[in-house]
Design an enzyme around this catalytic site. Sequence first.
Site, short mmCIF file in Angstrom:
data_model
loop_
_atom_site.label_atom_id
_atom_site.label_comp_id
_atom_site.label_asym_id
_atom_site.label_seq_id
_atom_site.Cartn_x
_atom_site.Cartn_y
_atom_site.Cartn_z
CG HIS A 7 40.25 37.08 34.02
ND1 HIS A 7 40.96 37.94 33.22
CD2 HIS A 7 41.17 36.36 34.70
CE1 HIS A 7 42.26 37.74 33.38
NE2 HIS A 7 42.41 36.80 34.29
CG ASP B 198 37.66 40.85 32.67
OD1 ASP B 198 38.21 41.76 32.04
OD2 ASP B 198 38.11 39.70 32.72
CG HIS C 53 41.82 41.13 32.64
ND1 HIS C 53 41.33 40.46 31.55
CD2 HIS C 53 43.10 41.44 32.31
CE1 HIS C 53 42.27 40.37 30.61
NE2 HIS C 53 43.36 40.96 31.06
CD GLU D 195 38.40 34.45 31.98
OE1 GLU D 195 37.34 35.08 32.18
OE2 GLU D 195 39.29 34.83 31.21
#
Length: 191
Positions: free
Chosen positions: A38, A166, A156, A120
């Site tokens: 992400h 993302d 994602h 992330e």
Amino acid sequence: MPGPGQWQDGWWSGARRVESTNFGPRPEGSQVSLVLLHHISLPPEEFGGPYVEQFFTNRLDPAGHPYFATIADVQVSAHFFLRRDGEVVQFVSGEARAWHAGLSAWQGRGNCNDYSIGIELEGSDSQPFAPQQYLALWPLLQAICGAYPITAMAGHEHVAPGRKTDPGPYFDWRELARRFPGLELPAQVTA
């Protein structure tokens, strides 16, 4: 950077530990087999600062920025967060189900949170990731693959198409494919 075997109860020794309460147990019998990538920036398009950590730990001040008021009550997390300077922060044990994918499916199998580890990267769709992030990402992915039976990596955008974009157009999928040749990747990445 610590090697692949340095795990304890799903916590990797190469990351700074900041525990989130936004997680749950994985379904019984569920095996971690997917890594989901992400990107996040808070406020949007701004990097640095404490906001992502505050967001994942339910401490984001809604008055801190106009955008924060729109997400302050959302409870989400990821297992890992890679800052622009390469620092790795872990919020949820790899043994637990972090809340990062939402409504999602990989290869026809829904509920990606049940069987994935979410990473992330501090970034956005509009600019490249920092070289330091890749220098931190490769050992993290190697460590995850050494600890869990990972068979695939996706973004994602690949598990929630039309809803998410993302990690975005600047993520270096070619280098990921080169470093992890045995893993299944999204078709458009390997084409």
